[in-house]
Design a protein around this motif. Structure first.
Motif, PDB file in Angstrom:
ATOM      1  N   GLY A   2     -56.863 -58.764  94.981  1.00  0.00           N
ATOM      2  CA  GLY A   2     -56.623 -58.659  93.546  1.00  0.00           C
ATOM      3  C   GLY A   2     -56.706 -57.243  93.014  1.00  0.00           C
ATOM      4  N   THR A   3     -56.705 -56.239  93.922  1.00  0.00           N
ATOM      5  CA  THR A   3     -56.943 -54.855  93.501  1.00  0.00           C
ATOM      6  C   THR A   3     -55.753 -53.937  93.778  1.00  0.00           C
ATOM      7  N   ALA A   4     -54.561 -54.496  93.951  1.00  0.00           N
ATOM      8  CA  ALA A   4     -53.413 -53.669  94.324  1.00  0.00           C
ATOM      9  C   ALA A   4     -53.122 -52.578  93.296  1.00  0.00           C
ATOM     10  N   PHE A  48     -55.490 -45.159  92.712  1.00  0.00           N
ATOM     11  CA  PHE A  48     -56.414 -44.383  93.542  1.00  0.00           C
ATOM     12  C   PHE A  48     -55.676 -43.527  94.562  1.00  0.00           C
ATOM     13  N   TYR A  49     -54.724 -44.125  95.307  1.00  0.00           N
ATOM     14  CA  TYR A  49     -54.004 -43.371  96.341  1.00  0.00           C
ATOM     15  C   TYR A  49     -53.095 -42.315  95.718  1.00  0.00           C
ATOM     16  N   THR A  50     -52.500 -42.627  94.590  1.00  0.00           N
ATOM     17  CA  THR A  50     -51.641 -41.649  93.921  1.00  0.00           C
ATOM     18  C   THR A  50     -52.421 -40.389  93.579  1.00  0.00           C
ATOM     19  N   GLU A  51     -53.626 -40.577  93.049  1.00  0.00           N
ATOM     20  CA  GLU A  51     -54.467 -39.429  92.694  1.00  0.00           C
ATOM     21  C   GLU A  51     -54.971 -38.699  93.936  1.00  0.00           C
ATOM     22  N   ALA A  52     -55.387 -39.464  94.965  1.00  0.00           N
ATOM     23  CA  ALA A  52     -55.953 -38.852  96.172  1.00  0.00           C
ATOM     24  C   ALA A  52     -54.922 -37.977  96.883  1.00  0.00           C
ATOM     25  N   PHE A  53     -53.693 -38.459  97.002  1.00  0.00           N
ATOM     26  CA  PHE A  53     -52.680 -37.684  97.711  1.00  0.00           C
ATOM     27  C   PHE A  53     -52.106 -36.565  96.838  1.00  0.00           C
ATOM     28  N   VAL A 111     -57.339 -31.476 104.594  1.00  0.00           N
ATOM     29  CA  VAL A 111     -58.099 -32.522 105.284  1.00  0.00           C
ATOM     30  C   VAL A 111     -59.383 -32.819 104.517  1.00  0.00           C
ATOM     31  N   ASP A 112     -60.101 -31.779 104.141  1.00  0.00           N
ATOM     32  CA  ASP A 112     -61.383 -31.954 103.456  1.00  0.00           C
ATOM     33  C   ASP A 112     -61.213 -32.623 102.098  1.00  0.00           C
ATOM     34  N   ARG A 113     -60.176 -32.235 101.345  1.00  0.00           N
ATOM     35  CA  ARG A 113     -59.976 -32.811 100.015  1.00  0.00           C
ATOM     36  C   ARG A 113     -59.617 -34.289 100.100  1.00  0.00           C
ATOM     37  N   LEU A 114     -58.718 -34.630 101.021  1.00  0.00           N
ATOM     38  CA  LEU A 114     -58.338 -36.033 101.147  1.00  0.00           C
ATOM     39  C   LEU A 114     -59.512 -36.855 101.660  1.00  0.00           C
ATOM     40  N   TRP A 115     -60.263 -36.312 102.606  1.00  0.00           N
ATOM     41  CA  TRP A 115     -61.441 -37.012 103.122  1.00  0.00           C
ATOM     42  C   TRP A 115     -62.435 -37.308 101.992  1.00  0.00           C
ATOM     43  N   ALA A 116     -62.687 -36.328 101.152  1.00  0.00           N
ATOM     44  CA  ALA A 116     -63.646 -36.504 100.057  1.00  0.00           C
ATOM     45  C   ALA A 116     -63.222 -37.632  99.133  1.00  0.00           C
ATOM     46  N   ALA A 117     -61.913 -37.776  98.911  1.00  0.00           N
ATOM     47  CA  ALA A 117     -61.425 -38.847  98.038  1.00  0.00           C
ATOM     48  C   ALA A 117     -61.554 -40.205  98.717  1.00  0.00           C
ATOM     49  N   LEU A 118     -61.149 -40.302  99.985  1.00  0.00           N
ATOM     50  CA  LEU A 118     -61.119 -41.591 100.670  1.00  0.00           C
ATOM     51  C   LEU A 118     -62.507 -42.099 101.013  1.00  0.00           C
ATOM     52  N   VAL A 119     -63.447 -41.193 101.242  1.00  0.00           N
ATOM     53  CA  VAL A 119     -64.781 -41.615 101.678  1.00  0.00           C
ATOM     54  C   VAL A 119     -65.619 -42.141 100.513  1.00  0.00           C
ATOM     55  N   GLU A 120     -65.252 -41.801  99.285  1.00  0.00           N
ATOM     56  CA  GLU A 120     -66.041 -42.240  98.134  1.00  0.00           C
ATOM     57  C   GLU A 120     -65.967 -43.760  97.985  1.00  0.00           C
TER      58      GLU A 120
END
Length: 298
Positions: free
Chosen positions: A14-16, A22-27, A103-112
């Motif tokens: 239910g979270t699509a 989230f992915y739009t902002e992270a990338f 790598v570091d910026r994307l990791w920081a977003a995905l790991v949260e």
């Protein structure tokens, strides 16, 4: 621009729509553009009992990230993605400015809010690598690649096989035997066990994917929570892929099937066609195993 033949799909509870934002902002934080290129909604009538709370809401969406299509299915708690189907993100210094920082910026977003599976750091195969399961259950491998190596796409679907399964070598060889424009790239074996694949990459339909075996038991396996969609525009194509992929009759429903290695596939027409189904066509789809295009197009 060629159509992507194989599109990884992930089950959202239910979270699509939240995941898309989230992915739009992270990338975007690493300079990669994302947009929703297809979206379908649940009809307001003709739904099964368990689907009625979703009436009128997003059913499925295709999020295109830097030209790569990623599918999100909006449903309930029936399934959840597992690490067995994940996405490898290649950061190539030859084509990306300040790739280590990306790598570091994307990791920081995905790991949260997510779970680290392999810590971000230096490994024998990469100076910067990490594996994370994000807050929505999708697993990502982030890797800084060798700029002198053969280039690979930014995003690639990646398959992980447990040691008790028919593994990466057998699965990849099977897929190579019937997909068009198929070829093996690299295949590296474990030094102490040549029955297991440490890493491999390969092309199906001209599209790069990766596969590997785990050398230790896994607490998870393939489930319908993570699937690969094959875009088939004709009944002949649907019949062809269904014949080569479906091996578990009880798993056949609504264009979904399961292969001999446990991986779930969807063999369907393009997302744009499914997005335009009316209530009667949607109800017909719910009663199908292999998709009957003639019935859907009446």
């Amino acid at each position: 621009m060629r159509m992507q033949l194989i599109i990884p799909h992930f089950w959202m509870q239910g979270t699509a729509d939240e995941a898309i934002a989230f992915y739009t902002e992270a990338f975007a934080a690493i300079g990669k553009h994302s947009e929703v290129t297809h979206r379908s909604t649940y009809p307001t009538e003709g739904l099964l009992d368990f689907q009625r709370p979703m009436a009128g809401k997003t059913l499925a969406a295709t999020l295109t990230i830097d030209g790569f299509d990623l599918g999100l299915i909006n449903a309930g708690a029936e399934f959840r993605p597992t690490p067995c189907l994940n996405i490898m993100v290649t950061m190539d210094p030859a084509v990306m400015e300040d790739a280590p920082a990306a790598v570091d910026r994307l990791w920081a977003a995905l790991v949260e809010g997510g779970e680290v599976r392999m810590e971000l750091g230096a490994y024998p195969f990469s100076q910067r690598y990490g594996w994370v399961e994000d807050r929505f259950g999708i697993n990502w491998q982030l890797i800084l690649t060798d700029p002198e190596g053969e280039p690979r796409p930014f995003l690639m679907p990646s398959l992980l096989f447990g040691p008790d399964s028919r593994g990466a070598r057998q699965a990849v060889d099977h897929y190579l035997s019937f997909f068009p424009e198929a070829r093996l790239g690299r295949r590296e074996l474990y030094p102490d066990n040549e029955d297991l694949v440490l890493f491999s990459d390969f092309q199906l339909g001209g599209q790069w994917l990766t596969a590997m075996d785990s050398s230790f038991p896994l607490p998870f396996d393939f489930t319908p929570g993570s699937s690969l969609m094959v875009c088939a525009s004709t009944q002949e194509d649907i019949d062809y892929y269904w014949e080569h992929l479906s091996t578990v009759p009880e798993a056949e429903r609504c264009g979904w099937c399961q292969d001999a290695f446990g991986l779930s596939w969807q063999v369907t027409p393009a997302a744009a066609e499914l997005a335009n189904l009316g209530p009667e066509q949607y109800q017909a789809l719910m009663g199908m195993t292999k998709i009957d295009l003639a019935a859907l197009r009446r």
